[in-house]
Design a protein around this motif. Sequence first.
Motif, PDB file in Angstrom:
ATOM      1  N   MET A 173      -3.794   3.255 -25.583  1.00 53.45           N
ATOM      2  CA  MET A 173      -4.328   4.283 -26.485  1.00 53.45           C
ATOM      3  C   MET A 173      -3.650   5.629 -26.252  1.00 53.45           C
ATOM      4  N   GLY A 174      -2.429   5.583 -25.733  1.00 56.60           N
ATOM      5  CA  GLY A 174      -1.643   6.797 -25.566  1.00 56.60           C
ATOM      6  C   GLY A 174      -1.580   7.374 -24.174  1.00 56.60           C
ATOM      7  N   TYR A 175      -2.366   6.852 -23.243  1.00 61.43           N
ATOM      8  CA  TYR A 175      -2.372   7.379 -21.882  1.00 61.43           C
ATOM      9  C   TYR A 175      -1.376   6.642 -20.983  1.00 61.43           C
ATOM     10  N   LEU A 176      -0.692   7.407 -20.156  1.00 63.60           N
ATOM     11  CA  LEU A 176       0.153   6.847 -19.105  1.00 63.60           C
ATOM     12  C   LEU A 176      -0.405   7.331 -17.770  1.00 63.60           C
ATOM     13  N   PHE A 177      -0.853   6.386 -16.952  1.00 61.12           N
ATOM     14  CA  PHE A 177      -1.423   6.710 -15.653  1.00 61.12           C
ATOM     15  C   PHE A 177      -0.441   6.363 -14.537  1.00 61.12           C
ATOM     16  N   GLU A 178      -0.377   7.238 -13.555  1.00 60.12           N
ATOM     17  CA  GLU A 178       0.391   6.978 -12.331  1.00 60.12           C
ATOM     18  C   GLU A 178      -0.634   6.690 -11.245  1.00 60.12           C
ATOM     19  N   ALA A 179      -0.497   5.541 -10.600  1.00 61.51           N
ATOM     20  CA  ALA A 179      -1.508   5.139  -9.616  1.00 61.51           C
ATOM     21  C   ALA A 179      -0.854   4.683  -8.314  1.00 61.51           C
ATOM     22  N   GLU A 180      -1.516   4.995  -7.221  1.00 59.46           N
ATOM     23  CA  GLU A 180      -1.048   4.590  -5.890  1.00 59.46           C
ATOM     24  C   GLU A 180      -1.849   3.375  -5.423  1.00 59.46           C
ATOM     25  N   ILE A 181      -1.154   2.378  -4.922  1.00 66.83           N
ATOM     26  CA  ILE A 181      -1.822   1.170  -4.436  1.00 66.83           C
ATOM     27  C   ILE A 181      -2.573   1.474  -3.140  1.00 66.83           C
ATOM     28  N   LEU A 182      -3.862   1.145  -3.137  1.00 63.65           N
ATOM     29  CA  LEU A 182      -4.692   1.312  -1.944  1.00 63.65           C
ATOM     30  C   LEU A 182      -4.781   0.008  -1.163  1.00 63.65           C
ATOM     31  N   GLU A 238       0.838  -1.193   0.000  1.00 61.67           N
ATOM     32  CA  GLU A 238       0.000   0.000   0.000  1.00 61.67           C
ATOM     33  C   GLU A 238       0.877   1.248   0.000  1.00 61.67           C
ATOM     34  N   GLY A 239       0.546   2.202  -0.855  1.00 63.78           N
ATOM     35  CA  GLY A 239       1.312   3.439  -0.945  1.00 63.78           C
ATOM     36  C   GLY A 239       2.328   3.441  -2.073  1.00 63.78           C
ATOM     37  N   ASP A 240       2.670   2.252  -2.599  1.00 63.20           N
ATOM     38  CA  ASP A 240       3.614   2.188  -3.718  1.00 63.20           C
ATOM     39  C   ASP A 240       2.951   2.719  -4.992  1.00 63.20           C
ATOM     40  N   ILE A 241       3.786   3.216  -5.908  1.00 72.15           N
ATOM     41  CA  ILE A 241       3.306   3.802  -7.152  1.00 72.15           C
ATOM     42  C   ILE A 241       3.468   2.815  -8.320  1.00 72.15           C
ATOM     43  N   LEU A 242       2.434   2.713  -9.148  1.00 72.05           N
ATOM     44  CA  LEU A 242       2.462   1.874 -10.345  1.00 72.05           C
ATOM     45  C   LEU A 242       2.188   2.744 -11.565  1.00 72.05           C
ATOM     46  N   ALA A 299      -3.102  -3.907  -1.439  1.00 68.48           N
ATOM     47  CA  ALA A 299      -2.163  -4.820  -2.102  1.00 68.48           C
ATOM     48  C   ALA A 299      -2.572  -6.269  -1.849  1.00 68.48           C
ATOM     49  N   ASP A 300      -3.715  -6.639  -2.356  1.00 71.96           N
ATOM     50  CA  ASP A 300      -4.247  -7.988  -2.171  1.00 71.96           C
ATOM     51  C   ASP A 300      -3.947  -8.816  -3.422  1.00 71.96           C
ATOM     52  N   PRO A 301      -3.298  -9.980  -3.276  1.00 72.12           N
ATOM     53  CA  PRO A 301      -2.975 -10.800  -4.454  1.00 72.12           C
ATOM     54  C   PRO A 301      -4.199 -11.317  -5.206  1.00 72.12           C
ATOM     55  N   ARG A 302      -5.367 -11.233  -4.580  1.00 77.04           N
ATOM     56  CA  ARG A 302      -6.601 -11.659  -5.258  1.00 77.04           C
ATOM     57  C   ARG A 302      -7.254 -10.494  -5.997  1.00 77.04           C
ATOM     58  N   LYS A 303      -7.137  -9.285  -5.436  1.00 79.86           N
ATOM     59  CA  LYS A 303      -7.737  -8.108  -6.065  1.00 79.86           C
ATOM     60  C   LYS A 303      -7.028  -6.853  -5.557  1.00 79.86           C
ATOM     61  N   CYS A 304      -6.020  -6.457  -6.326  1.00 77.38           N
ATOM     62  CA  CYS A 304      -5.235  -5.280  -5.970  1.00 77.38           C
ATOM     63  C   CYS A 304      -5.982  -4.017  -6.430  1.00 77.38           C
ATOM     64  N   LYS A 305      -6.128  -3.065  -5.522  1.00 76.97           N
ATOM     65  CA  LYS A 305      -6.873  -1.849  -5.831  1.00 76.97           C
ATOM     66  C   LYS A 305      -5.938  -0.641  -5.819  1.00 76.97           C
ATOM     67  N   ALA A 306      -6.158   0.281  -6.779  1.00 75.73           N
ATOM     68  CA  ALA A 306      -5.279   1.450  -6.873  1.00 75.73           C
ATOM     69  C   ALA A 306      -6.084   2.705  -7.174  1.00 75.73           C
ATOM     70  N   GLN A 307      -5.468   3.854  -6.892  1.00 81.22           N
ATOM     71  CA  GLN A 307      -6.089   5.146  -7.139  1.00 81.22           C
ATOM     72  C   GLN A 307      -5.195   5.956  -8.072  1.00 81.22           C
ATOM     73  N   ILE A 308      -5.765   6.514  -9.131  1.00 79.07           N
ATOM     74  CA  ILE A 308      -4.993   7.308 -10.090  1.00 79.07           C
ATOM     75  C   ILE A 308      -4.631   8.660  -9.473  1.00 79.07           C
ATOM     76  N   VAL A 309      -3.348   8.992  -9.555  1.00 78.27           N
ATOM     77  CA  VAL A 309      -2.886  10.270  -8.994  1.00 78.27           C
ATOM     78  C   VAL A 309      -2.456  11.252 -10.084  1.00 78.27           C
ATOM     79  N   SER A 310      -2.150  10.729 -11.282  1.00 78.21           N
ATOM     80  CA  SER A 310      -1.810  11.622 -12.394  1.00 78.21           C
ATOM     81  C   SER A 310      -1.958  10.876 -13.707  1.00 78.21           C
ATOM     82  N   GLU A 311      -2.046  11.624 -14.788  1.00 75.65           N
ATOM     83  CA  GLU A 311      -2.163  11.019 -16.115  1.00 75.65           C
ATOM     84  C   GLU A 311      -1.443  11.889 -17.141  1.00 75.65           C
TER      85      GLU A 311
END
Length: 234
Positions: free
Chosen positions: A44-53, A34-38, A55-67
């Motif tokens: 289609m041309g977009y690069l998203f920077e997302a923070e892990i909310l 949690e807190g690491d950046i992906l 870190a579950d190996p079954r369903k990892c959830k993240a929040q977009i912080v920039s694009e």
Amino acid sequence: MQLFYNPSLDNSFKQFSFNSEESKHIAKVLRKKEGDILYITNGMGYLFEAEILIADPRKCKAQIVSEKKSIPKRYHLHLVVAPTKMNDRYEWFLEKATEIGVDEITPIICERSERKVIKQERMERVLQSAMKQSLQTFLPKLNPATSYKQFMEQQVEGLKFIAHCENGEKMELKRRAAADKDVTILIGPEGDFSTSEIQLAKEKGFVPVSLGNNRLRTETAAIVACTTVVMINS
């Protein structure tokens, strides 16, 4: 930087979840927390920077912080290449052409083609992997395999070339191609295009070109053609 791929992602998303395969890779293999950046692209041309909310190996959830949206190239490179006898050689071509900068690929079934069926889903995965490995944000378009005749019935814009091994008047591709121009290049099977196929291409406006003095395998010829066009535009 390691790049992930999510085709459904766009700039309307604030939070999203990875599928089970990607989640396991992130949490267990890469040991992200949690807190690491992906970094993720939608191809289609977009690069998203997302923070892990989560870190579950079954369903990892993240929040977009920039694009960031990449600027498309000023030209479009379409390689129309006959499937090779061995699948791994065609997959090698797909991988390397993606790394170099192809935009669209059409597998074409010719009179002398030894392989007439391709595994579309498997080849899509090869393209996705090569895009991520080379840190690109545009995924090349892979069209379904089509017959030579059907392809020739399509409307093709821009510069049109056919690379074949028969004797005749041919200028080197590097002297025919031009910067900032859409380009479509036909590459035949191991046995080359038939005389009738070459004639049909000429009638449809395809200009015969040479890729050099050496005799090249199908996948090598496609890579040489791809590299030539990209270098002209670099």
